[in-house]
Design a protein around this motif. Structure first.
Motif, PDB file in Angstrom:
ATOM      1  N   LEU A  12       9.965 -21.969 -11.028  1.00 21.12           N
ATOM      2  CA  LEU A  12       9.536 -23.138 -11.845  1.00 21.12           C
ATOM      3  C   LEU A  12      10.240 -24.424 -11.499  1.00 21.12           C
ATOM      4  CD1 LEU A  12       7.404 -24.369 -13.868  1.00 21.12           C
ATOM      5  CD2 LEU A  12       9.184 -23.913 -15.801  1.00 21.12           C
ATOM      6  N   VAL A  13       9.640 -25.190 -10.952  1.00 25.36           N
ATOM      7  CA  VAL A  13      10.409 -26.533 -10.736  1.00 25.36           C
ATOM      8  C   VAL A  13       9.991 -27.274 -11.920  1.00 25.36           C
ATOM      9  CG1 VAL A  13      11.267 -28.321  -9.065  1.00 25.36           C
ATOM     10  CG2 VAL A  13      10.211 -26.220  -8.266  1.00 25.36           C
ATOM     11  N   ARG A  14      11.028 -27.674 -12.812  1.00 23.49           N
ATOM     12  CA  ARG A  14      10.693 -28.352 -14.060  1.00 23.49           C
ATOM     13  C   ARG A  14      11.225 -29.751 -14.099  1.00 23.49           C
ATOM     14  NH1 ARG A  14      11.454 -25.062 -18.903  1.00 23.49           N
ATOM     15  NH2 ARG A  14      11.334 -27.199 -19.944  1.00 23.49           N
ATOM     16  N   ASP A  15      10.715 -30.627 -15.033  1.00 22.35           N
ATOM     17  CA  ASP A  15      11.316 -31.895 -15.520  1.00 22.35           C
ATOM     18  C   ASP A  15      11.425 -32.624 -14.227  1.00 22.35           C
ATOM     19  OD1 ASP A  15      11.538 -31.268 -18.197  1.00 22.35           O
ATOM     20  OD2 ASP A  15      13.255 -29.697 -17.728  1.00 22.35           O
ATOM     21  N   LEU A  16      10.524 -32.610 -13.243  1.00 26.24           N
ATOM     22  CA  LEU A  16      10.411 -33.259 -12.121  1.00 26.24           C
ATOM     23  C   LEU A  16      10.193 -34.897 -12.763  1.00 26.24           C
ATOM     24  CD1 LEU A  16       8.754 -31.197  -9.629  1.00 26.24           C
ATOM     25  CD2 LEU A  16      10.696 -32.432  -9.184  1.00 26.24           C
ATOM     26  N   GLU A  17      10.774 -35.959 -12.262  1.00 22.77           N
ATOM     27  CA  GLU A  17      10.421 -37.349 -12.495  1.00 22.77           C
ATOM     28  C   GLU A  17       9.002 -37.732 -11.966  1.00 22.77           C
ATOM     29  OE1 GLU A  17      12.735 -39.083 -14.134  1.00 22.77           O
ATOM     30  OE2 GLU A  17      14.231 -37.507 -13.796  1.00 22.77           O
ATOM     31  N   GLN A  18       8.615 -37.201 -10.755  1.00 21.39           N
ATOM     32  CA  GLN A  18       7.302 -37.516 -10.482  1.00 21.39           C
ATOM     33  C   GLN A  18       7.020 -36.258  -9.315  1.00 21.39           C
ATOM     34  OE1 GLN A  18       7.546 -41.175  -8.137  1.00 21.39           O
ATOM     35  NE2 GLN A  18       6.796 -42.208 -10.067  1.00 21.39           N
ATOM     36  N   LEU A  40       2.143 -37.658 -10.598  1.00 13.53           N
ATOM     37  CA  LEU A  40       1.955 -37.183 -12.137  1.00 13.53           C
ATOM     38  C   LEU A  40       3.510 -37.246 -12.437  1.00 13.53           C
ATOM     39  CD1 LEU A  40       0.656 -33.503 -11.748  1.00 13.53           C
ATOM     40  CD2 LEU A  40      -0.428 -35.383 -12.842  1.00 13.53           C
ATOM     41  N   GLU A  41       3.729 -37.827 -13.608  1.00 17.93           N
ATOM     42  CA  GLU A  41       5.045 -38.197 -14.121  1.00 17.93           C
ATOM     43  C   GLU A  41       5.357 -37.050 -15.070  1.00 17.93           C
ATOM     44  OE1 GLU A  41       6.476 -41.453 -13.691  1.00 17.93           O
ATOM     45  OE2 GLU A  41       4.623 -42.244 -12.703  1.00 17.93           O
ATOM     46  N   ASP A  42       6.878 -36.955 -14.945  1.00 16.51           N
ATOM     47  CA  ASP A  42       7.353 -35.996 -15.993  1.00 16.51           C
ATOM     48  C   ASP A  42       6.661 -34.680 -15.722  1.00 16.51           C
ATOM     49  OD1 ASP A  42       9.049 -34.647 -17.871  1.00 16.51           O
ATOM     50  OD2 ASP A  42       7.775 -35.482 -19.550  1.00 16.51           O
ATOM     51  N   ALA A  43       6.837 -34.016 -14.633  1.00 17.97           N
ATOM     52  CA  ALA A  43       5.778 -33.008 -13.992  1.00 17.97           C
ATOM     53  C   ALA A  43       6.455 -31.654 -13.554  1.00 17.97           C
ATOM     54  CB  ALA A  43       5.002 -33.629 -12.762  1.00 17.97           C
ATOM     55  N   TYR A  44       5.698 -30.452 -13.512  1.00 19.43           N
ATOM     56  CA  TYR A  44       6.433 -29.316 -12.961  1.00 19.43           C
ATOM     57  C   TYR A  44       5.492 -28.808 -11.842  1.00 19.43           C
ATOM     58  CZ  TYR A  44       2.505 -26.840 -15.048  1.00 19.43           C
ATOM     59  OH  TYR A  44       1.148 -26.205 -15.302  1.00 19.43           O
ATOM     60  N   VAL A  45       6.052 -28.024 -10.984  1.00 17.65           N
ATOM     61  CA  VAL A  45       5.312 -27.190 -10.179  1.00 17.65           C
ATOM     62  C   VAL A  45       5.612 -25.731 -10.363  1.00 17.65           C
ATOM     63  CG1 VAL A  45       4.896 -26.987  -7.593  1.00 17.65           C
ATOM     64  CG2 VAL A  45       5.403 -29.049  -8.389  1.00 17.65           C
ATOM     65  N   LEU A  46       4.779 -25.102 -10.282  1.00 20.15           N
ATOM     66  CA  LEU A  46       4.896 -23.265 -10.528  1.00 20.15           C
ATOM     67  C   LEU A  46       4.557 -22.793  -9.273  1.00 20.15           C
ATOM     68  CD1 LEU A  46       5.605 -20.941 -12.657  1.00 20.15           C
ATOM     69  CD2 LEU A  46       3.166 -20.755 -13.082  1.00 20.15           C
ATOM     70  N   CYS A  47       5.448 -21.940  -8.724  1.00 23.14           N
ATOM     71  CA  CYS A  47       5.339 -21.221  -7.397  1.00 23.14           C
ATOM     72  C   CYS A  47       5.173 -19.874  -7.697  1.00 23.14           C
ATOM     73  CB  CYS A  47       6.310 -21.418  -6.408  1.00 23.14           C
ATOM     74  SG  CYS A  47       6.916 -23.367  -6.294  1.00 23.14           S
ATOM     75  N   GLU A  48       4.327 -18.843  -7.269  1.00 26.19           N
ATOM     76  CA  GLU A  48       4.331 -17.510  -7.362  1.00 26.19           C
ATOM     77  C   GLU A  48       4.313 -17.072  -5.922  1.00 26.19           C
ATOM     78  OE1 GLU A  48       2.111 -17.081 -11.588  1.00 26.19           O
ATOM     79  OE2 GLU A  48       0.884 -16.158  -9.850  1.00 26.19           O
ATOM     80  N   PRO A  67      10.519 -12.519 -16.051  1.00 25.92           N
ATOM     81  CA  PRO A  67      11.426 -13.250 -15.293  1.00 25.92           C
ATOM     82  C   PRO A  67      11.023 -14.135 -14.578  1.00 25.92           C
ATOM     83  CG  PRO A  67      11.423 -11.544 -14.050  1.00 25.92           C
ATOM     84  CD  PRO A  67      10.258 -10.984 -14.876  1.00 25.92           C
ATOM     85  N   ILE A  68      11.767 -15.395 -14.458  1.00 29.43           N
ATOM     86  CA  ILE A  68      11.229 -16.495 -13.741  1.00 29.43           C
ATOM     87  C   ILE A  68      12.452 -17.443 -13.465  1.00 29.43           C
ATOM     88  CG2 ILE A  68      10.484 -18.004 -15.930  1.00 29.43           C
ATOM     89  CD1 ILE A  68       8.216 -19.130 -13.958  1.00 29.43           C
ATOM     90  N   GLU A  69      12.555 -17.862 -12.033  1.00 30.53           N
ATOM     91  CA  GLU A  69      13.804 -18.617 -11.793  1.00 30.53           C
ATOM     92  C   GLU A  69      13.323 -20.185 -11.881  1.00 30.53           C
ATOM     93  OE1 GLU A  69      14.709 -18.245  -7.479  1.00 30.53           O
ATOM     94  OE2 GLU A  69      16.371 -19.661  -7.774  1.00 30.53           O
ATOM     95  N   GLU A  70      14.290 -20.792 -12.585  1.00 35.09           N
ATOM     96  CA  GLU A  70      13.875 -22.475 -12.875  1.00 35.09           C
ATOM     97  C   GLU A  70      14.892 -23.150 -11.940  1.00 35.09           C
ATOM     98  OE1 GLU A  70      13.873 -23.639 -16.741  1.00 35.09           O
ATOM     99  OE2 GLU A  70      12.349 -21.963 -17.272  1.00 35.09           O
TER     100      GLU A  70
END
Ligand code: NIG
Ligand code: FE
Length: 412
Positions: A12-18, A40-48, A67-70
């Motif tokens: 989970l790549v979280r709290d991205l500015e954009q 997208l502002e204040d965004a996340y990307v979830l990778c599986e 479990p998830i890596e952040e």
């Protein structure tokens, strides 16, 4: 890079500015669509595993099971992993002496005609052997990764004999690149003329090159191969199952555009000398125009007619042309800066041209070039408050890190 076995399967790549990505799912992008980037502002990307599973605003992030890596994205913006669809990354040695001579007036074409230029890199590349070439492409791949490139094409073309052309294609593949056989780059010294060299290359190298490469490329230019020779080479390569690309109109308008269109090539690259008729023809064709502004700048040549191509409806991609002679620069962010300042593409057009449209040239636009569910989880993370710093921060350390097929890579 951490040990593959110990990694969670989700990132989970979280709290991205954009998060900024070319819109939609179409490829290639033309006209107005080239400049349509979703932000997208204040965004996340979830990778599986190796794919993007979801993209959204933080406020819409669902509860996720462990479990998830952040990865903390504060202060970062994500764009799709950049795609370099035109490099000559398989070479040994350098051309720094020639670079110095050019600073005091020698021209690239004069150096080439005097047996320097491409042929001096052929001498160094032949001497490196296959192990040396793998090490060289690995070094260049790592430079590219550090500059945010997660997918790259690389051409042979500095062997120009059977062993080193095939070794180059194997080395590019071994290091994760997409190989193009540039069997018609220059006439090597052991042949008297271009036709005799092509007799050899098509009979002795093509059969195996066609198994190793995805595409074939030719340098159609005065002092290299003429239009009839380029046609002969490309038709044989097409019959052997290779996709076609051309270096065309770099110094002179020499028929590469109509030939590319007639043969159904994937791309025609350079185009610094292309006139209005070529622009119009490309606008109505399925051939992508690959523009290489670093090489125009490095050789102090005119820039290609980028704006006219976009307005004519052509599919436009941009790339580094990374090579030791005309473009010793592996950075797509620098290319994006030049695209905006010299080619007059907006940062959004430059992003689409170096992701979706570049992936289209490599026949991979369904898998790479966008941040959307189902695409490969390749992200370029910019250390910037706005994704347009990709083009704006000219030559700066704009790439913070990359995620490659779902794995964060620390860039040394
Ligand atoms: O794309 N123009 C031909 N080939 C390369 C340059 C290769 C070299 O100078 O070594 C190019 O610019
Ligand atoms: Fe090139």
């Amino acid at each position: 890079m951490s040990d593959a076995g110990s990694e969670p399967e989700r990132l989970l790549v979280r709290d991205l500015e954009q998060v900024a990505t070319p819109s939609g799912r179409d490829a290639p992008l033309r006209g107005d669509a080239l400049g349509k980037v979703e932000v997208l502002e204040d965004a996340y990307v979830l990778c599986e595993r190796e794919e993007i599973a979801a993209v959204g605003r933080m406020r819409d992030l669902p509860a996720l099971a462990e479990p998830i890596e952040e990865l903390d994205g504060r202060g970062l913006c994500a764009v799709p992993g950049l795609v370099d669809c035109h490099t000559h990354a398989c070479f040994a040695g350098d051309r720094v002496d020639e670079f110095s001579l050019r600073a005091t007036g020698a021209s690239y074409e004069e150096l080439h005609a005097a047996g320097g230029g491409i042929l001096s890199t052929v001498r160094a590349t032949r001497a490196a052997g296959e192990g040396g070439l793998v090490a060289a492409v690995e070094r260049h791949r790592d430079w590219m990764l550090r500059a945010g490139t997660t997918t790259f094409e690389a051409k042979s073309g500095y062997g120009l004999d059977r062993d080193i052309e095939l070794a180059s294609l194997r080395a590019i593949r071994a290091v994760g690149g997409i190989p193009t056989w540039l069997g018609a780059h220059a006439v090597p010294p052991e042949f008297d003329d271009a036709d005799a060299y092509l007799d050899f290359a098509l009979a002795d190298v093509l059969p195996e090159a066609a198994r190793l490469a995805e595409a074939a490329d030719v340098f159609l230019e005065r002092g290299a191969f003429d239009s009839a020779q380029a046609r002969r080479y490309l038709e044989a390569c097409r019959a052997a199952g290779l996709a076609l690309r051309l270096h065309g109109d770099q110094f002179t308008e020499g028929g590469a555009v109509p030939l590319a269109i007639e043969l159904g090539a994937r791309s025609v690259d350079h185009l610094e000398a292309t006139g209005p008729e070529g622009v119009r023809a490309l606008g109505q064709s399925g051939v992508t125009a690959v523009l290489l502004p670093v090489s125009a700048l490095f050789l102090d040549r005119p820039m290609p007619p980028a704006r006219a191509l976009v307005e004519a409806g052509a599919a436009v991609a941009i790339a580094t042309d990374f090579n030791p002679g005309s473009a010793f620069c592996e950075s797509l962010p620098v290319v994006c800066s030049l695209a905006s300042t010299q080619l007059k593409l907006t940062p959004a057009e430059a992003l689409s041209a170096s992701t979706v449209n570049a992936a289209h040239v490599l026949s991979r636009a369904d898998r790479v070039g966008r941040i959307a569910p189902g695409y490969r989880a390749d992200l370029t993370l910019l250390g910037a408050p706005d994704w347009r710093y990709l083009a704006y921060h000219f030559g700066g350390p704009v790439v913070h890190s990359v995620v490659l097929a779902g794995r964060p890579l620390a860039l040394g």
